[in-house]
Design an enzyme around this catalytic site. Structure first.
Site, PDB file in Angstrom:
ATOM      1  N   CYS A 104      -2.519  -3.322  10.090  1.00 31.33           N
ATOM      2  CA  CYS A 104      -3.674  -3.198   9.209  1.00 31.33           C
ATOM      3  C   CYS A 104      -4.249  -4.555   8.801  1.00 31.33           C
ATOM      4  O   CYS A 104      -5.429  -4.654   8.466  1.00 31.33           O
ATOM      5  CB  CYS A 104      -3.333  -2.366   7.977  1.00 31.33           C
ATOM      6  SG  CYS A 104      -2.112  -3.112   6.895  1.00 31.33           S
ATOM      7  N   ARG A 146      -6.544  -0.730  -2.346  1.00 29.50           N
ATOM      8  CA  ARG A 146      -5.651   0.339  -1.894  1.00 29.50           C
ATOM      9  C   ARG A 146      -4.293   0.345  -2.601  1.00 29.50           C
ATOM     10  O   ARG A 146      -3.539   1.307  -2.470  1.00 29.50           O
ATOM     11  CB  ARG A 146      -5.437   0.254  -0.381  1.00 29.50           C
ATOM     12  CG  ARG A 146      -4.712  -0.998   0.073  1.00 29.50           C
ATOM     13  CD  ARG A 146      -4.712  -1.156   1.583  1.00 29.50           C
ATOM     14  NE  ARG A 146      -4.026  -2.383   1.985  1.00 29.50           N
ATOM     15  CZ  ARG A 146      -4.558  -3.594   1.923  1.00 29.50           C
ATOM     16  NH1 ARG A 146      -5.794  -3.754   1.465  1.00 29.50           N
ATOM     17  NH2 ARG A 146      -3.872  -4.656   2.303  1.00 29.50           N
ATOM     18  N   LYS A 180       5.201  -8.424  -6.434  1.00 23.31           N
ATOM     19  CA  LYS A 180       4.881  -6.998  -6.441  1.00 23.31           C
ATOM     20  C   LYS A 180       6.026  -6.139  -6.979  1.00 23.31           C
ATOM     21  O   LYS A 180       5.803  -5.188  -7.741  1.00 23.31           O
ATOM     22  CB  LYS A 180       4.506  -6.541  -5.024  1.00 23.31           C
ATOM     23  CG  LYS A 180       3.199  -7.091  -4.519  1.00 23.31           C
ATOM     24  CD  LYS A 180       2.894  -6.578  -3.112  1.00 23.31           C
ATOM     25  CE  LYS A 180       1.544  -7.103  -2.626  1.00 23.31           C
ATOM     26  NZ  LYS A 180       1.210  -6.628  -1.257  1.00 23.31           N
ATOM     27  N   GLY A 240       0.802  -1.216   0.000  1.00 24.39           N
ATOM     28  CA  GLY A 240       0.000   0.000   0.000  1.00 24.39           C
ATOM     29  C   GLY A 240       0.835   1.265   0.000  1.00 24.39           C
ATOM     30  O   GLY A 240       0.592   2.194  -0.783  1.00 24.39           O
ATOM     31  N   ALA A 284       9.608  -5.786  12.937  1.00 23.41           N
ATOM     32  CA  ALA A 284      10.960  -6.332  12.844  1.00 23.41           C
ATOM     33  C   ALA A 284      11.694  -5.790  11.623  1.00 23.41           C
ATOM     34  O   ALA A 284      12.883  -5.441  11.696  1.00 23.41           O
ATOM     35  CB  ALA A 284      10.900  -7.860  12.793  1.00 23.41           C
ATOM     36  N   THR A 285      11.000  -5.696  10.503  1.00 16.47           N
ATOM     37  CA  THR A 285      11.641  -5.165   9.298  1.00 16.47           C
ATOM     38  C   THR A 285      11.952  -3.688   9.453  1.00 16.47           C
ATOM     39  O   THR A 285      12.997  -3.210   8.989  1.00 16.47           O
ATOM     40  CB  THR A 285      10.741  -5.407   8.072  1.00 16.47           C
ATOM     41  OG1 THR A 285      10.481  -6.805   7.949  1.00 16.47           O
ATOM     42  CG2 THR A 285      11.412  -4.913   6.798  1.00 16.47           C
ATOM     43  N   ASN A 317       5.796  -4.587   8.971  1.00 15.43           N
ATOM     44  CA  ASN A 317       5.995  -5.247  10.262  1.00 15.43           C
ATOM     45  C   ASN A 317       7.137  -4.588  11.025  1.00 15.43           C
ATOM     46  O   ASN A 317       8.057  -4.007  10.432  1.00 15.43           O
ATOM     47  CB  ASN A 317       6.246  -6.748  10.083  1.00 15.43           C
ATOM     48  CG  ASN A 317       7.548  -7.041   9.381  1.00 15.43           C
ATOM     49  OD1 ASN A 317       8.590  -7.152  10.008  1.00 15.43           O
ATOM     50  ND2 ASN A 317       7.499  -7.140   8.042  1.00 15.43           N
ATOM     51  N   CYS A 376      15.591   4.475  18.682  1.00 20.61           N
ATOM     52  CA  CYS A 376      15.573   5.320  19.885  1.00 20.61           C
ATOM     53  C   CYS A 376      14.139   5.637  20.297  1.00 20.61           C
ATOM     54  O   CYS A 376      13.825   5.713  21.488  1.00 20.61           O
ATOM     55  CB  CYS A 376      16.334   6.621  19.624  1.00 20.61           C
ATOM     56  SG  CYS A 376      18.081   6.398  19.234  1.00 20.61           S
ATOM     57  N   LEU A 398      13.839  -8.713   2.977  1.00 19.61           N
ATOM     58  CA  LEU A 398      15.047  -8.191   3.605  1.00 19.61           C
ATOM     59  C   LEU A 398      15.204  -8.788   5.003  1.00 19.61           C
ATOM     60  O   LEU A 398      14.284  -8.721   5.822  1.00 19.61           O
ATOM     61  CB  LEU A 398      14.961  -6.669   3.681  1.00 19.61           C
ATOM     62  CG  LEU A 398      16.273  -5.887   3.772  1.00 19.61           C
ATOM     63  CD1 LEU A 398      17.134  -6.147   2.549  1.00 19.61           C
ATOM     64  CD2 LEU A 398      15.991  -4.399   3.921  1.00 19.61           C
TER      65      LEU A 398
END
Length: 223
Positions: free
Chosen positions: A201, A74, A87, A42, A136-137, A134, A189, A111
Site C-alpha cells: 500500500c 485510515r 503508535k 491501518g 518478512a514480518t 511487510n 506453506c 519484531l
C-alpha cells in the site's frame, strides 16, 4: 481468572452475549483471553479497538513505528497531536481509557528473528493477530505461531484488494466439533519465503474503508 460477570459487564456486553456462539460462557472466555497484535497501523489499530471493545482481557500491542500525517485518513484511532509518537503507546493509552475490562500493554519494538524469543518469554498470548505491513514480518509471525502452537489471524492489503489468512495449530483442531477437520498448512506453506510479491500500500496507495474491511474480518475471526 474471571469466573463470573458483574452487573456492569452484563449490560455492556449484553448484545454480543445474545449470540448463541458467544453467550455468557464465551464472554468469560474473552475476558480471560490474552492476545498479541503485531503492527498498530491501518489494520492493527482497528483490530485492537474491536478486541478491546469486545472485552478481550489482555492485549499486547507491538510496533516501533510512529504516527505520521499520512496515516490519519485510515488510522482513525490517531489524531494530529499524536504525530511523531509511538503508535503502540498512543493506542494503548487511548484503548485503556475506553475499555476498563482490558489490560493493554505497549511494546515499542520491531519484531525480528533476534528479539522475538525474548519478547515471547515475557508475554503469553493465546493468539496472534498479524497486522504488519511487510512480507518478512509476516513470515516471522507465522514462524512464531507454528513454534508456539498459537492460532494466527493475518491480513494484508494493497490498493483496494486484500487477503486474510487463519492458521490453527493441530492441537486446536481436535477441539473443533467437525468430523471433516484435518490439519492444514501455515502461511509459509501458501506463500513460501521466495514468493514474488506485488506492490504494497505504500507504493500502490489505499483507501481507509478497504483497510477497515480486512481488519474487521481479522477481528471477527479471532473473536
Amino acid at each position: 481468572m474471571k469466573t463470573s460477570l458483574n452487573d456492569h459487564q452484563y449490560i455492556l456486553y449484553s448484545k454480543q452475549m445474545l449470540l448463541a456462539d458467544v453467550s455468557e460462557q464465551g464472554q468469560l472466555a474473552l475476558l480471560n483471553a490474552d492476545v498479541a497484535v503485531v503492527g498498530v497501523g491501518g489494520l492493527g489499530q482497528l483490530v485492537a479497538q474491536y478486541l478491546a471493545a469486545a472485552g478481550v482481557g489482555q492485549i499486547h500491542l507491538i510496533d516501533d513505528d510512529k504516527v505520521a500525517l499520512s496515516n490519519l485518513p485510515r488510522q482513525l484511532l490517531f489524531n494530529p497531536t499524536d504525530i511523531e509518537s509511538n503508535k503502540a503507546h498512543v493506542a494503548a493509552d487511548k484503548l485503556q481509557q475506553r475499555n476498563r475490562d482490558s489490560k493493554i500493554s505497549a511494546h515499542s519494538i520491531r519484531l525480528t528473528s533476534d528479539n522475538y524469543q525474548l519478547l515471547f518469554n515475557t508475554i503469553s498470548p493465546q493468539a496472534i493477530f498479524d497486522c504488519s505491513d511487510n512480507f518478512a514480518t509476516r513470515q516471522l509471525i507465522n514462524r512464531i505461531a507454528v513454534e508456539q502452537h498459537l492460532p494466527l489471524f493475518s491480513a494484508a492489503i494493497s490498493a483496494d484488494q486484500g487477503q486474510w489468512f487463519a492458521y490453527l495449530p493441530e492441537s486446536m483442531l481436535t477441539k473443533i466439533p467437525r468430523t471433516n477437520t484435518r490439519p492444514h498448512g501455515c502461511y509459509h506453506c501458501v506463500f513460501p519465503a521466495d514468493s514474488l510479491l506485488s506492490q504494497n500500500c505504500s507504493q500502490m496507495g489505499v483507501l481507509g474503508p478497504a483497510v477497515g474491511i480486512m481488519a474487521s474480518m481479522q477481528a471477527l475471526a479471532g473473536i
